[in-house]
Motif scaffolding. Structure first.
Motif, PDB file in Angstrom:
ATOM      1  N   ARG A  43       7.747  -1.205   6.827  1.00  0.00           N
ATOM      2  CA  ARG A  43       7.427  -0.628   5.617  1.00  0.00           C
ATOM      3  C   ARG A  43       6.577   0.444   6.057  1.00  0.00           C
ATOM      4  NH1 ARG A  43       6.213  -4.742   0.677  1.00  0.00           N
ATOM      5  NH2 ARG A  43       5.570  -2.779  -0.056  1.00  0.00           N
ATOM      6  N   GLN A  44       6.287   1.427   4.803  1.00  0.00           N
ATOM      7  CA  GLN A  44       5.368   2.387   4.860  1.00  0.00           C
ATOM      8  C   GLN A  44       3.908   2.069   4.588  1.00  0.00           C
ATOM      9  OE1 GLN A  44       6.966   5.722   2.722  1.00  0.00           O
ATOM     10  NE2 GLN A  44       7.512   6.657   4.594  1.00  0.00           N
ATOM     11  N   ARG A  49       2.723   6.468   2.307  1.00  0.00           N
ATOM     12  CA  ARG A  49       3.521   6.874   0.819  1.00  0.00           C
ATOM     13  C   ARG A  49       2.782   8.006   0.178  1.00  0.00           C
ATOM     14  NH1 ARG A  49       3.974   0.703   0.922  1.00  0.00           N
ATOM     15  NH2 ARG A  49       2.072   0.922  -0.572  1.00  0.00           N
ATOM     16  N   ARG A  50       1.590   8.147   0.379  1.00  0.00           N
ATOM     17  CA  ARG A  50       0.844   9.211  -0.480  1.00  0.00           C
ATOM     18  C   ARG A  50       0.753  10.317   0.224  1.00  0.00           C
ATOM     19  NH1 ARG A  50      -3.847   7.592  -3.692  1.00  0.00           N
ATOM     20  NH2 ARG A  50      -2.989   9.324  -4.919  1.00  0.00           N
TER      21      ARG A  50
END
Length: 79
Positions: A43-44, A49-50
């Motif tokens: 998972r990032q 993700r931003r």
């Protein structure tokens, strides 16, 4: 093309799913494989993700701005 050997019970379930959903095997299996593949990826983090660390956010900030007293003084000067 991938051929898969299914036991009779699994094959019957597959045929029922296809008949009820009025979909093809590809339409059923492709999303399942993709979803499973994505679940295997790490998972990032929220930062990833931003888009990562902001590069120029504090570029012009005076030194020591992270100190509470300096931040308070800066806010008082602005407002």
């Amino acid at each position: 093309m991938v051929n898969i050997e299914l036991d009779p019970e699994t094959k019957a379930c597959l045929l029922e799913i296809l008949a009820r959903g009025k979909i093809t095997r590809d339409e059923l299996i492709k999303p399942l494989v993709k979803e499973h593949c994505l679940s295997l990826q790490p998972r990032q983090t929220i930062l990833q993700r931003r888009g990562g660390h902001p590069e120029h956010l504090l570029e012009d900030a005076p030194p020591g701005l992270s100190e509470r007293a300096n931040r308070k003084q800066k806010r008082e000067q602005q407002g």
